[in-house]
Design a protein around this motif. Structure first.
Motif, PDB file in Angstrom:
ATOM      1  N   ASP A 191       0.837  -1.201   0.000  1.00  0.00           N
ATOM      2  CA  ASP A 191       0.000   0.000   0.000  1.00  0.00           C
ATOM      3  C   ASP A 191       0.874   1.254   0.000  1.00  0.00           C
ATOM      4  OD1 ASP A 191      -2.504   1.288  -0.089  1.00  0.00           O
ATOM      5  OD2 ASP A 191      -2.528   1.576   2.085  1.00  0.00           O
ATOM      6  N   ALA A 192       1.919   1.220  -0.813  1.00  0.00           N
ATOM      7  CA  ALA A 192       2.848   2.349  -0.858  1.00  0.00           C
ATOM      8  C   ALA A 192       2.183   3.622  -1.360  1.00  0.00           C
ATOM      9  CB  ALA A 192       4.045   2.002  -1.738  1.00  0.00           C
ATOM     10  N   ALA A 193       1.070   3.503  -2.054  1.00  0.00           N
ATOM     11  CA  ALA A 193       0.366   4.689  -2.534  1.00  0.00           C
ATOM     12  C   ALA A 193      -0.212   5.506  -1.385  1.00  0.00           C
ATOM     13  CB  ALA A 193      -0.750   4.272  -3.497  1.00  0.00           C
ATOM     14  N   HIS A 194      -0.423   4.869  -0.244  1.00  0.00           N
ATOM     15  CA  HIS A 194      -1.034   5.558   0.890  1.00  0.00           C
ATOM     16  C   HIS A 194      -0.158   5.530   2.145  1.00  0.00           C
ATOM     17  CE1 HIS A 194      -4.423   4.112  -1.671  1.00  0.00           C
ATOM     18  NE2 HIS A 194      -4.735   5.382  -1.584  1.00  0.00           N
ATOM     19  N   CYS A 195       0.678   4.515   2.284  1.00  0.00           N
ATOM     20  CA  CYS A 195       1.546   4.406   3.455  1.00  0.00           C
ATOM     21  C   CYS A 195       2.798   5.248   3.232  1.00  0.00           C
ATOM     22  CB  CYS A 195       1.930   2.944   3.702  1.00  0.00           C
ATOM     23  SG  CYS A 195       2.998   2.709   5.132  1.00  0.00           S
ATOM     24  N   ALA A 196       2.955   6.280   4.061  1.00  0.00           N
ATOM     25  CA  ALA A 196       4.063   7.224   3.869  1.00  0.00           C
ATOM     26  C   ALA A 196       5.392   6.665   4.346  1.00  0.00           C
ATOM     27  CB  ALA A 196       3.764   8.520   4.612  1.00  0.00           C
ATOM     28  N   GLY A 197       5.345   5.705   5.283  1.00  0.00           N
ATOM     29  CA  GLY A 197       6.571   5.130   5.812  1.00  0.00           C
ATOM     30  C   GLY A 197       6.241   4.144   6.913  1.00  0.00           C
ATOM     31  N   ILE A 198       7.218   3.287   7.228  1.00  0.00           N
ATOM     32  CA  ILE A 198       7.008   2.272   8.253  1.00  0.00           C
ATOM     33  C   ILE A 198       8.118   2.322   9.285  1.00  0.00           C
ATOM     34  CG2 ILE A 198       5.757   0.768   6.643  1.00  0.00           C
ATOM     35  CD1 ILE A 198       8.276  -1.039   6.591  1.00  0.00           C
ATOM     36  N   HIS A 199       7.767   1.931  10.511  1.00  0.00           N
ATOM     37  CA  HIS A 199       8.719   1.851  11.619  1.00  0.00           C
ATOM     38  C   HIS A 199       8.569   0.466  12.233  1.00  0.00           C
ATOM     39  CE1 HIS A 199      10.166   2.369  15.781  1.00  0.00           C
ATOM     40  NE2 HIS A 199      10.887   3.393  15.335  1.00  0.00           N
ATOM     41  N   ILE A 200       9.667  -0.290  12.304  1.00  0.00           N
ATOM     42  CA  ILE A 200       9.607  -1.657  12.806  1.00  0.00           C
ATOM     43  C   ILE A 200      10.720  -1.903  13.809  1.00  0.00           C
ATOM     44  CG2 ILE A 200       8.433  -2.633  10.791  1.00  0.00           C
ATOM     45  CD1 ILE A 200      11.127  -3.560   9.727  1.00  0.00           C
ATOM     46  N   THR A 201      10.541  -2.957  14.607  1.00  0.00           N
ATOM     47  CA  THR A 201      11.536  -3.345  15.611  1.00  0.00           C
ATOM     48  C   THR A 201      12.085  -4.744  15.372  1.00  0.00           C
ATOM     49  OG1 THR A 201       9.744  -4.093  17.065  1.00  0.00           O
ATOM     50  CG2 THR A 201      10.543  -1.839  17.373  1.00  0.00           C
ATOM     51  N   LEU A 202      11.534  -5.449  14.394  1.00  0.00           N
ATOM     52  CA  LEU A 202      11.964  -6.805  14.067  1.00  0.00           C
ATOM     53  C   LEU A 202      11.906  -6.966  12.558  1.00  0.00           C
ATOM     54  CD1 LEU A 202      12.690  -9.664  15.260  1.00  0.00           C
ATOM     55  CD2 LEU A 202      10.245 -10.175  15.148  1.00  0.00           C
ATOM     56  N   ALA A 203      12.917  -7.574  11.967  1.00  0.00           N
ATOM     57  CA  ALA A 203      12.962  -7.770  10.516  1.00  0.00           C
ATOM     58  C   ALA A 203      12.751  -9.249  10.213  1.00  0.00           C
ATOM     59  CB  ALA A 203      14.290  -7.283   9.949  1.00  0.00           C
ATOM     60  N   MET A 204      11.495  -9.685  10.247  1.00  0.00           N
ATOM     61  CA  MET A 204      11.203 -11.109  10.119  1.00  0.00           C
ATOM     62  C   MET A 204      11.586 -11.674   8.758  1.00  0.00           C
ATOM     63  SD  MET A 204       7.584 -11.542  12.194  1.00  0.00           S
ATOM     64  CE  MET A 204       7.524 -13.325  11.944  1.00  0.00           C
ATOM     65  N   SER A 205      11.553 -10.842   7.723  1.00  0.00           N
ATOM     66  CA  SER A 205      11.826 -11.356   6.380  1.00  0.00           C
ATOM     67  C   SER A 205      13.300 -11.312   6.012  1.00  0.00           C
ATOM     68  CB  SER A 205      11.022 -10.548   5.346  1.00  0.00           C
ATOM     69  OG  SER A 205      11.417  -9.186   5.366  1.00  0.00           O
ATOM     70  N   ALA A 206      14.124 -10.635   6.801  1.00  0.00           N
ATOM     71  CA  ALA A 206      15.550 -10.519   6.471  1.00  0.00           C
ATOM     72  C   ALA A 206      16.276 -11.825   6.783  1.00  0.00           C
ATOM     73  CB  ALA A 206      16.179  -9.370   7.234  1.00  0.00           C
ATOM     74  N   ARG A 207      17.100 -12.278   5.862  1.00  0.00           N
ATOM     75  CA  ARG A 207      17.866 -13.512   6.038  1.00  0.00           C
ATOM     76  C   ARG A 207      19.347 -13.186   6.212  1.00  0.00           C
ATOM     77  NH1 ARG A 207      13.642 -14.610   7.039  1.00  0.00           N
ATOM     78  NH2 ARG A 207      12.133 -15.976   6.022  1.00  0.00           N
TER      79      ARG A 207
END
Length: 379
Positions: A191-207
Motif C-alpha cells: 500500500d505504498a500509494a497511501h503508506c508514507a513510511g514504516i517503523h519496525i523493531t523486528l525484521a522477520m523477512s531478512a535472512r
C-alpha cells in the motif's frame, strides 16, 4: 459497506466466575528439576501468579482502564475487525497504524497511545501528534476468528489498508513489532500509494547474509538465531504445525494459558531474569486475559500455521521510508546489511539503550520518542 460500530469491552460475570473456579481447581504438575527457567516457567511463580489472578486481580478496574480508549468493530473481508481509534485534538495529526503480535495484544500499547495522541500532555510537541489506529489481529482479542484458511500476513495487511481507507485516511504511517513488524512490512510494500513510511523493531523477512568476517552486529544476531533455534522455538513449531491440538489444553486451563504466554515475557523482555522487573503483574495478566476471555489460543496460533512453511513465506520489496529501532534484547536483533536487499530506503536506524521484544510495553518512553523522531521526517 462502511459499517463501523462502537465497541466497549464488557466481559460477562459468568466468564469471570468460571475463570476463578478453574484457577482454584487447577491440577498442578510437579515442580521442575532445575533451579532456573531452563525447563520452562517455574511452578512456584506460576502458582503465585494464578493465586493473584484468582484472588486479587481486579478485571473490572483493568477493563475500565482499557475502555478509556475509543474502540470500534467493522466487518472487512467477511471478518469483524476490532480496533482502537484514538483521535488527536491537534491539527495536522498524522494517522498512525500500530500492530501487535503474539503473544501480545492491544494491551502492549496502553502506555504509548496517549503520549502519541497528545504529546503536549506528556512532555512533547503538538507537531508530533498522531491519530492512533490500533487493531486486534484476526483471531486475536476482540477481532473475529477466521473460519477459513488464507488469513496470513498479506491478507491482514490488505485488510488494514482497507480499514485506513474506511476511516478516511489517504496518507498514514505504520508501526509494528513481532507479527506486527511482518504486517507493517507488507503494508509498506502493498500500500505504498497511501503508506508514507514504516517503523519496525523486528525484521522477520531478512535472512542472514554474511560476507567475510561477521561484524559485531551480525555476531549478535547470529547468536540470537542460534539460541532461538536450539532453545526457544518449540512454541513456534507447535503453533505452525498443530495449532488445533494445542488449543484444547490452553482453552481449558487458565494456568496453562498463562504459563504458555508468560514464559515468553521472561524469554523476550529485557528483564534481568524475571518479567516482573520490567512489567507489573496486573498488566501481564491484562494481556493474558485478552486470550482467555476470548478463547483465542487456537485462532491466534493459526497465524503461525498460515505463515510458516515452504509455500507460505513471502518476501516483500519495501521502497517507502523505513525506520528501525533496534532493542538490545530482541529475539533476533535487526542487521542493516541483511535488510538492505528488501528495504530500499532505510532512512532511520537507532540502537536503543535497553528493551526487548515488547518495545512499547517495556520501554514506552523510548518507543514514543523514536516513533516521533522517525515520522517527524515524513510530515
Amino acid at each position: 459497506m462502511n459499517d463501523i460500530r462502537p465497541f466497549r469491552i464488557a466481559v460477562a460475570d459468568e466468564v469471570l466466575d468460571d475463570l476463578r473456579t478453574r484457577l482454584r481447581r487447577t491440577r498442578w504438575p510437579e515442580r521442575e528439576t532445575v533451579a532456573d527457567w531452563s525447563q520452562g516457567a517455574p511452578l512456584a511463580w506460576i502458582q503465585e501468579v494464578c493465586r493473584h489472578w484468582a484472588e486479587q486481580y481486579d478485571w473490572r478496574r483493568r477493563e475500565a482502564e482499557l475502555n478509556r480508549f475509543a474502540q470500534f468493530v467493522t466487518p472487512i473481508d467477511g471478518l469483524d475487525i476490532h480496533f482502537i481509534h484514538a483521535r488527536s485534538p491537534h491539527p495536522g495529526a498524522m494517522p498512525l497504524l500500530i500492530t501487535h503480535g503474539w503473544p501480545g495484544s492491544i494491551v502492549e500499547f496502553h502506555k504509548v497511545i496517549e503520549p502519541l495522541v497528545d504529546p503536549p500532555a506528556h512532555g512533547g510537541e503538538a507537531a508530533d501528534a498522531f491519530h492512533v489506529i490500533c487493531p486486534s489481529l484476526p483471531g486475536f482479542g476482540f477481532s473475529g476468528k477466521p473460519a477459513t484458511t488464507g488469513w496470513g500476513v498479506d491478507r491482514i495487511a490488505a485488510t488494514w489498508a482497507r480499514l485506513m481507507e474506511r476511516l478516511g485516511y489517504a496518507r498514514y504511517g505504520a508501526q509494528g513489532g513481532d507479527w506486527g513488524s511482518a504486517v507493517t512490512t507488507a503494508i509498506g510494500a502493498l500500500d505504498a500509494a497511501h503508506c508514507a513510511g514504516i517503523h519496525i523493531t523486528l525484521a522477520m523477512s531478512a535472512r542472514p547474509n554474511v560476507v567475510g568476517e561477521p561484524t559485531p552486529e551480525e555476531v549478535r544476531a547470529l547468536n540470537g538465531i542460534k539460541y532461538y533455534a536450539e532453545r526457544d522455538s518449540g512454541y513456534s513449531k507447535q503453533q505452525s504445525t498443530r495449532p488445533q491440538t494445542l488449543a484444547y489444553g490452553l482453552t481449558d486451563s487458565p494456568a496453562g494459558q498463562a504459563a504458555w504466554i508468560l514464559e515468553k515475557f521472561w524469554a523476550w523482555t529485557d528483564c534481568d531474569g524475571h518479567p516482573e522487573t520490567v512489567l507489573g503483574r496486573d498488566e501481564l495478566l491484562d494481556n493474558v486475559m485478552l486470550y482467555w476471555v476470548t478463547a483465542t489460543a487456537g485462532s491466534s496460533a493459526r497465524l503461525y500455521w498460515e505463515s510458516f512453511g515452504p509455500d507460505r513465506r513471502t518476501r516483500h520489496q519495501v521502497d517507502v521510508p523505513t525506520g528501525v529501532a533496534v532493542f538490545p534484547k530482541e529475539i533476533v536483533t535487526p542487521v542493516r546489511k541483511w535488510m538492505e536487499g528488501s528495504f530500499a530506503n532505510i532512512s532511520h536506524w537507532r540502537e536503543m539503550p535497553k528493551g526487548g521484544h515488547f518495545a512499547a510495553f517495556e520501554q514506552p518512553a523510548l518507543f514514543v520518542e523514536d516513533v516521533r523522531r522517525f515520522f517527524r521526517t515524513l510530515r
